[in-house]
Design an enzyme around this catalytic site. Structure first.
Site, PDB file in Angstrom:
ATOM      1  N   HIS A 205       0.834  -1.209   0.000  1.00 27.46           N
ATOM      2  CA  HIS A 205       0.000   0.000   0.000  1.00 27.46           C
ATOM      3  C   HIS A 205       0.870   1.262   0.000  1.00 27.46           C
ATOM      4  CE1 HIS A 205      -2.959  -2.719   2.325  1.00 27.46           C
ATOM      5  NE2 HIS A 205      -3.478  -2.557   1.122  1.00 27.46           N
TER       6      HIS A 205
ATOM      7  N   LYS B 164     -18.164  -6.463   7.283  1.00 30.78           N
ATOM      8  CA  LYS B 164     -16.881  -7.188   7.221  1.00 30.78           C
ATOM      9  C   LYS B 164     -16.040  -6.807   8.420  1.00 30.78           C
ATOM     10  CE  LYS B 164     -13.647  -7.409   3.682  1.00 30.78           C
ATOM     11  NZ  LYS B 164     -13.173  -6.931   2.369  1.00 30.78           N
TER      12      LYS B 164
ATOM     13  N   ARG C 155      -1.978  -6.285  -8.400  1.00 30.63           N
ATOM     14  CA  ARG C 155      -0.920  -7.251  -8.104  1.00 30.63           C
ATOM     15  C   ARG C 155      -0.807  -8.359  -9.144  1.00 30.63           C
ATOM     16  NH1 ARG C 155      -3.082  -7.699  -2.161  1.00 30.63           N
ATOM     17  NH2 ARG C 155      -4.884  -7.209  -3.426  1.00 30.63           N
TER      18      ARG C 155
ATOM     19  N   SER D 152      -2.427  -7.648   3.036  1.00 32.28           N
ATOM     20  CA  SER D 152      -2.775  -7.555   4.461  1.00 32.28           C
ATOM     21  C   SER D 152      -3.081  -8.942   5.019  1.00 32.28           C
ATOM     22  CB  SER D 152      -3.982  -6.648   4.659  1.00 32.28           C
ATOM     23  OG  SER D 152      -3.707  -5.344   4.221  1.00 32.28           O
TER      24      SER D 152
END
Ligand code: ADP
Length: 163
Positions: free
Chosen positions: A17, A41, A90, A128
């Site tokens: 990030h 979430k 990614r 993460s």
């Protein structure tokens, strides 16, 4: 003034990030990193803890600020007058999901352009969720996230030190 918004979960912020934030800060006068909180979430860190970690690790970038929303990202972008929404890529899986999201956001806010920045090759595997899994196993975190984040993760998982 050019303004970009970089939304995400950031649970917690990683070097992946941070690299996107650093590159975005070279392109725009102001970058607002936005913790987009989905109440359905539950994360490891609370939304305000994620904001605090982001603020700590971006303190050296005067043009970067951090905020939190549980509303629509495009509404927030409109509110602050952002012209651009930044996301990172990614690999092919991200590309598919991000292209879909960009399309959806274009429908909701045609004036907001999505900019997809490819991950740097040495950070392409950093996420993460992998970071949290490694922290839970007590593995070294120094190449994955800044020290304040590693410290919080070690505290969360009841470890004293594991670089
Ligand atoms: P979200 O749940 O919204 O995907 P994340 O915090 O996982 O939130 O990611 C926010 C954004 O950062 C996404 O666009 C994601 O693709 C990007 N990102 C995450 N990790 C990396 C990385 N290692 N390199 C480049 N971009 C990344």
């Amino acid at each position: 003034m050019s303004v970009a918004i970089y939304p995400g979960s950031f649970d917690p912020v990683t070097f992946g990030h941070l690299a996107i934030i650093r590159r975005a800060a070279r392109l725009f006068d102001h970058v607002r990193v936005l913790v987009a909180h989905n109440p359905a979430k539950r994360g490891l860190f609370s939304p305000t803890e994620r904001v605090a970690l982001l603020a700590a690790v971006t303190a050296g970038y005067p043009q970067v600020t951090v905020d939190l929303t549980d509303g629509y990202v495009v509404e927030y972008a409109r509110h602050i007058g952002a012209q651009c929404l930044i996301r990172g890529l990614r690999g092919p899986e991200d590309a598919e999901a991000e292209t879909h999201l960009a399309d959806l956001n274009r429908t909701l806010a045609p004036e907001l352009e999505t900019l997809l920045l490819p991950a740097e090759s040495d950070l392409v595997t950093v996420s993460s969720s992998d970071l949290k899994a490694r922290a839970e196993r007590g593995e070294p975190l120094a190449t994955l996230c800044p020290e304040p984040v590693a410290r919080e993760l070690r505290a969360r998982f009841g470890q004293e030190a594991c670089s």
